[in-house]
Write a protein that holds these residues in place. Structure first.
Motif: not given
Length: 438
Positions: A186-212
């Motif tokens: 595909p004429n976009v940097s798909l792997g970078d963007s997909v990794a960025g999505l995973h990173a955002a998801f993981g970041t929010v999970l880590a923020l949610l889990s701090r208190k626990n």
């Protein structure tokens, strides 16, 4: 100023307490696509994202692809939207100390350097967690922080190939079903963007889990280890279990998809307004009842009945079915084919280019394309740039882009003097020595 009061002062700069990440501060020290795309997503939903760039040159993406009238890429204005730019030279010890001070008062540090780089600079988890135990480390790389490939450069194109993704994109060899010729990307940097999505998801999970985590006596902050290689494998649906249980190695399938019939791109007559432009429609009629409606609509009731009733029957007769559909679409424009099939409830859509997408009535009705102001230099006349609105849309949380990607070092004084607390004299000295950009 003590740590907590400093942190409260910085967090109070969040744009609105109605946004879900308001009060969260992200220190982005990555560059180009994967890490910054994660930062763009977090910033859109209210996080204060402070982007650290090298003085004078900034993030390389500032001058990638098309350049605007000011010599800056419109892509930069999009991926760096809602971020604050500070310019600090991480090659200098005083620069690294400034980043350390910023990290101490942040919730997240986001980076996509080669694994080990932050440790070399004494900015890794072992260095910063004693100072800020709640700090989330979101680390994006080609292959992850561990393993025999971790030290390799993390280029999305290479990771897409090694993940198996590129192998299933292209034309199949008619005899073997394996890849025939080079894979299509595909004429976009798909792997970078997909990794960025995973990173955002993981970041929010880590923020949610701090208190626990803290309630369990653990350090609140943790590392989110995201790799482009693994993010692409995560998209591969049933390919691995199919290989395990059936020994199948899925190959490319052109514009269709293996084992689901019919779903494909079909050629149409060029539109009178664009006689030189090839036209296609994509039809997805793999549900049994929809398939029957499609066949009746194209005048091929002979292809309906017990021999075609379910998907596995149709897979065995794919060539016959695909040829019948293509013969029907070839005698119609894409608009004519779309109108005829929509009238009988068959999922169909034209293959659109970016101009078509921007002008689409649905795009406009959903507000998907924003027009964001870019101020002119030194108070001069500026311009606007269209960019896609960040999604998903959250109920009761209208979050338009607050500002376009900033000028290089635009927020140096705001972040380093007003928020971090440097004196004017110290700030001026760091600029003269090149630690901080001017």
């Amino acid at each position: 100023m003590d740590l907590q009061s400093t942190k409260r002062g910085i967090q109070s700069a969040a744009p609105s307490n109605t946004l879900p990440l308001a009060g969260i501060r992200v220190l982005e020290v990555g560059q180009v696509i994967a890490g910054p795309f994660c930062g763009q997503l977090l910033g859109h939903y209210g996080a204060e994202v402070i982007k650290v760039e090298p003085p004078d040159v900034g993030d390389p993406l500032r001058v990638w692809r098309e350049l605007d009238v000011d010599g800056i890429s419109p892509w930069w204005r999009s991926i760096a939207r809602n971020k604050k730019s500070v310019t600090i030279d991480l090659r200098k010890e005083e620069g690294r100390n400034l980043v350390k001070r910023l990290a101490v008062t942040s919730d997240v540090i986001l980076e996509n350097f080669k694994p080990g780089t932050l440790e070399k600079w004494n900015l890794g988890p072992d260095d910063l967690h004693p100072l800020n135990p709640s700090l989330v480390f979101t680390r994006v790389s080609g292959y992850g922080q561990t393993g025999p490939w971790s030290s390799r450069p993390g280029y999305a194109s290479v990771c897409e190939a090694e993940s198996g993704f590129r192998y299933i994109n292209g034309q199949p060899d008619p005899q073997t079903g394996a890849l025939s010729g080079p894979p299509v990307r595909p004429n976009v940097s798909l792997g970078d963007s997909v990794a960025g999505l995973h990173a955002a998801f993981g970041t929010v999970l880590a923020l949610l889990s701090r208190k626990n985590r803290e309630a369990q006596g653990l350090r609140g902050g943790q590392t989110v280890d995201v790799s482009i290689f693994e993010s692409m494998i995560n998209l591969m649906e049933g390919i691995i279990p199919e290989y395990d249980r059936k020994g199948k190695i899925r190959g490319p399938s052109g514009s269709s998809v293996t084992g689901i019939v019919p779903t494909n791109a079909y050629p149409c007559k060029p539109a009178p307004s664009s006689p030189a432009a090839p036209a296609y429609v994509v039809i997805g009629a793999n549900a049994d009842s929809i398939y029957a409606r499609l066949m009746h609509a194209i005048g091929r009731a002979d292809l309906v009945g017990p021999d075609y009733a379910q998907n596995h029957h149709r897979v065995a007769r794919q060539a016959e079915i695909e040829a019948a559909i293509a013969a029907w679409t070839a005698g119609r424009t894409a608009q004519e084919a779309e109108d005829a099939l929509k009238a009988v409830g068959v999922p169909v859509g034209q293959v659109l280019n970016v101009r078509d997408v921007v002008e689409s009535e649905h795009t406009k009705a959903r507000g998907l394309v924003e027009e964001v102001a870019v101020p002119g230099a030194d108070g001069g006349a500026g311009w606007t740039v269209k960019m896609s609105k960040v999604v998903p849309v959250l109920e009761g949380c209208d979050a338009p882009t607050r500002w376009a990607g900033p000028e290089l070092g635009q927020h140096n004084r705001e972040v380093l003097v007003d928020e971090l607390g440097l004196s004017e004299g110290e700030f001026a000295r760091l600029q003269v020595t090149g630690v901080v950009g001017k």
